[in-house]
Write an enzyme that holds these catalytic residues in place. Structure first.
Site, PDB file in Angstrom:
ATOM      1  N   GLU A  20      29.594 -31.457  22.106  1.00  0.00           N
ATOM      2  CA  GLU A  20      29.528 -30.012  22.356  1.00  0.00           C
ATOM      3  C   GLU A  20      28.424 -29.358  21.547  1.00  0.00           C
ATOM      4  O   GLU A  20      27.898 -28.321  21.933  1.00  0.00           O
ATOM      5  CB  GLU A  20      30.874 -29.343  22.011  1.00  0.00           C
ATOM      6  CG  GLU A  20      31.749 -29.134  23.222  1.00  0.00           C
ATOM      7  CD  GLU A  20      32.903 -28.167  23.015  1.00  0.00           C
ATOM      8  OE1 GLU A  20      33.205 -27.786  21.868  1.00  0.00           O
ATOM      9  OE2 GLU A  20      33.523 -27.793  24.022  1.00  0.00           O
TER      10      GLU A  20
ATOM     11  N   HIS B  23      37.859 -56.563  23.177  1.00  0.00           N
ATOM     12  CA  HIS B  23      38.387 -57.225  24.369  1.00  0.00           C
ATOM     13  C   HIS B  23      38.242 -56.354  25.613  1.00  0.00           C
ATOM     14  O   HIS B  23      38.811 -56.656  26.660  1.00  0.00           O
ATOM     15  CB  HIS B  23      39.854 -57.603  24.146  1.00  0.00           C
ATOM     16  CG  HIS B  23      39.997 -58.634  23.054  1.00  0.00           C
ATOM     17  ND1 HIS B  23      40.257 -59.963  23.308  1.00  0.00           N
ATOM     18  CD2 HIS B  23      39.853 -58.525  21.712  1.00  0.00           C
ATOM     19  CE1 HIS B  23      40.290 -60.621  22.160  1.00  0.00           C
ATOM     20  NE2 HIS B  23      40.051 -59.773  21.176  1.00  0.00           N
TER      21      HIS B  23
ATOM     22  N   LYS C  88      34.904 -22.666  33.379  1.00  0.00           N
ATOM     23  CA  LYS C  88      35.944 -21.656  33.137  1.00  0.00           C
ATOM     24  C   LYS C  88      35.830 -20.525  34.152  1.00  0.00           C
ATOM     25  O   LYS C  88      36.823 -20.083  34.733  1.00  0.00           O
ATOM     26  CB  LYS C  88      35.783 -21.062  31.731  1.00  0.00           C
ATOM     27  CG  LYS C  88      36.215 -21.973  30.614  1.00  0.00           C
ATOM     28  CD  LYS C  88      36.219 -21.172  29.312  1.00  0.00           C
ATOM     29  CE  LYS C  88      36.299 -22.063  28.117  1.00  0.00           C
ATOM     30  NZ  LYS C  88      36.031 -21.362  26.867  1.00  0.00           N
TER      31      LYS C  88
HETATM   32  O1  PA5 Z   1      34.380 -26.233  19.458  1.00  0.00           O
HETATM   33  C1  PA5 Z   1      34.702 -25.264  20.134  1.00  0.00           C
HETATM   34  O2  PA5 Z   1      34.359 -24.124  19.849  1.00  0.00           O
HETATM   35  C2  PA5 Z   1      35.591 -25.471  21.325  1.00  0.00           C
HETATM   36  O3  PA5 Z   1      35.907 -26.805  21.535  1.00  0.00           O
HETATM   37  C3  PA5 Z   1      36.865 -24.660  21.155  1.00  0.00           C
HETATM   38  O4  PA5 Z   1      37.518 -25.084  19.998  1.00  0.00           O
HETATM   39  C4  PA5 Z   1      37.783 -24.797  22.361  1.00  0.00           C
HETATM   40  O5  PA5 Z   1      37.103 -24.436  23.523  1.00  0.00           O
HETATM   41  C5  PA5 Z   1      39.006 -23.913  22.188  1.00  0.00           C
HETATM   42  O6  PA5 Z   1      38.630 -22.596  22.024  1.00  0.00           O
HETATM   43  P1  PA5 Z   1      39.629 -21.518  21.464  1.00  0.00           P
HETATM   44  O7  PA5 Z   1      39.979 -21.877  20.067  1.00  0.00           O
HETATM   45  O8  PA5 Z   1      38.879 -20.230  21.533  1.00  0.00           O
HETATM   46  O9  PA5 Z   1      40.839 -21.522  22.334  1.00  0.00           O
END
Ligand code: PA5
Length: 472
Positions: free
Chosen positions: A327, A348, A463
């Site tokens: 990410e 394996h 989203k």
């Molecule tokens: O690293 C990030 O920012 C994301 O993976 C968020 O943690 C994830 O999308 C969850 O978001 P939120 O805490 O706003 O629900």
């Protein structure tokens, strides 16, 4: 046994380096001292930038548009929580104790950075069968389950089945934005079930919920309406992104609930910061790791970054890191592809490909030097049908060590390069060092490749479409 409770983790990259006059296969697949001459000044510059960002965040300096989003606040969290923000740690511990006194099961609702760190800590540091042990063997700590990290109706029903039989459970809901649909849907479902389990007693309900969220947002409004206050609700600080939030209540509260030593975690992370500030670049784990991984990608085409964990308990750490790297750096058409494997299990399933497949991988081992408990031993038997008598006296840990060494030798013989992160033991201090090392390394690599590691703009695309489809 030596007391290595505060021992440092080591990043050993010797397997990635060969001499300038090494045979062709070695030179073509490994890095050379001249590569390091190119790398070191760039690492030094990246370190200066990260430290300057952390200082700017601390000073509340205005952030120029090209640096947005700017989540450099994660870096100094460990030191702050061990000094001026110590009351937050105390409140986290109190909330954890309150829940532990009140219930025997806690469901943590959150997705991505809002649960992966907690799960990694639990799997690495708790008893491997924590949830299945009787309460006394769990140190009187609750069992813990993770939900709100998907929208799988049968899986949710399955967990509700487990909870339905008892009224001794509680909820920790975690969402920084407060608007993530998966977590919000799960909270509605589980809140309703908990309300029912509490016989509609509002005070009892409040005693069984902790919310961790940003200062504004839908979850914050809901929490206010429910009347949660004091150590029933925690803030996720501004300037700390989800996947960098493991050392906020997001990771610390679940860890404390299952009985982990959160001060030791923070001390480990602070110790890594200290090394980051002062060690020479190639002796500084986050810098050397980021630099060698970057060079292997840039100069040797290793676009797939395999984190090979050894033993069973670091898989969730690997998944946490997969998310962190993917990410943070998977943007604008670049970014290495992370992949967690668990050895010897995956020798394996993936070992064949890693030994003989495409030469596009850098393997970094994550290896724990010492078992927490006396290692099991292979016994001498009177009969020897299974042929194991020749290993009698060796431990299960010896077998893992032999597999580790043998695998790395076999890879090296074919120019398949490996490096190793060595953990002296699997405990909170080591985990604190490791997670902080990997977060720093990710930001450093972002600076090397010109990518802002914070934010995840690409995730918005699914989203928006999901919401549009649901509203039809
Ligand atoms: O690293 C990030 O920012 C994301 O993976 C968020 O943690 C994830 O999308 C969850 O978001 P939120 O805490 O706003 O629900």
């Amino acid at each position: 046994m030596p007391d290595n409770k505060k021992a440092e983790i080591i990043y050993d990259y010797s397997g990635l380096l060969v001499a300038e006059d090494a045979p062709a296969l070695e030179r073509d697949t490994a890095l050379l001292p001249s590569d390091l001459h190119w790398l070191v000044p760039r690492l030094e510059a990246a370190r200066e930038q990260l430290l300057a960002d952390a200082n700017a965040w601390k000073a509340g300096a205005p952030v120029p548009p090209e640096k947005q989003p700017f989540d450099a606040g994660f870096f100094e969290l460990p030191e702050r929580l061990l000094s001026q923000d110590r009351p937050v740690v105390a409140q986290v511990a109190q909330a954890a104790q309150r829940l532990a006194n009140a219930v025997d099961r806690v469901v943590v609702l959150g997705i991505g950075g809002s649960y992966m760190g907690a799960r990694a800590l639990m799997e690495a540091c708790c008893h491997p069968f924590h949830n299945d042990l009787p309460r006394q063997r769990r140190g009187q700590r609750p069992r813990m389950y993770f939900e709100g990290n998907n929208v799988d109706s049968d899986a949710m029903r399955g967990l509700l089945d487990l909870l339905e039989a008892a009224d001794d459970w509680g909820l920790v809901v975690i969402s920084k934005s407060g608007g993530t649909l998966e977590t919000a849907v799960a909270f509605r479902v589980f809140l309703q079930a908990l309300r029912h389990a509490c016989g509609n007693d509002q005070e009892k309900l409040r005693q069984r919920i902790v919310a961790i969220t940003g200062q504004t947002g839908k979850l914050r409004s809901l929490v206010d309406r429910l009347g949660l206050a004091g150590n029933q609700v925690f803030d996720i600080p501004d300037g700390v992104g989800g996947r960098f939030s493991v050392f906020t209540p997001v990771g610390l509260l679940p860890a404390a609930i299952v009985g982990l030593d959160i001060a030791a975690l923070l001390e480990g992370a602070a110790a890594m910061n200290q090394r980051f500030r002062s060690a020479q670049a190639m002796e500084c784990p986050p810098l050397a790791y980021a630099g060698m991984s970057h060079l292997m990608e840039l100069r040797r085409g290793a676009t797939i970054r395999v984190l090979a964990t050894w033993g069973k308990r670091l898989e969730a750490v690997g998944l946490w890191y997969d998310q962190l790297l993917a990410e943070s750096l998977g943007k604008q058409g670049v970014g290495a592809t992370p992949l967690t494997v668990v050895n010897t299990r995956d020798l394996h399933s993936r070992g064949q490909q890693h030994q003989e497949g495409r030469r596009d991988k850098l393997i970094t081992n994550l290896y724990v030097e010492q078992c927490q408990r006396e290692p099991l031993r292979i016994e001498q038997w009177q009969t020897d049908e299974d042929g194991l008598n020749k290993y009698a006296g060796k431990t299960v840990a010896d077998v893992l060590a032999a597999a580790f060494t043998g695998t790395n030798q076999a890879y090296a013989a074919d120019g398949r390069r490996t490096a190793t992160i060595r953990l002296p033991r699997l405990d909170e201090f080591a985990l604190g060092q490791l997670l902080q090392m990997l977060m720093i390394a990710t930001v450093i690599e972002g600076k090397l490749i010109g990518i802002n590691p914070y934010g995840q703009p690409g995730v918005e695309a699914y989203k928006q479409r999901m919401v549009a489809i649901l509203q039809r």
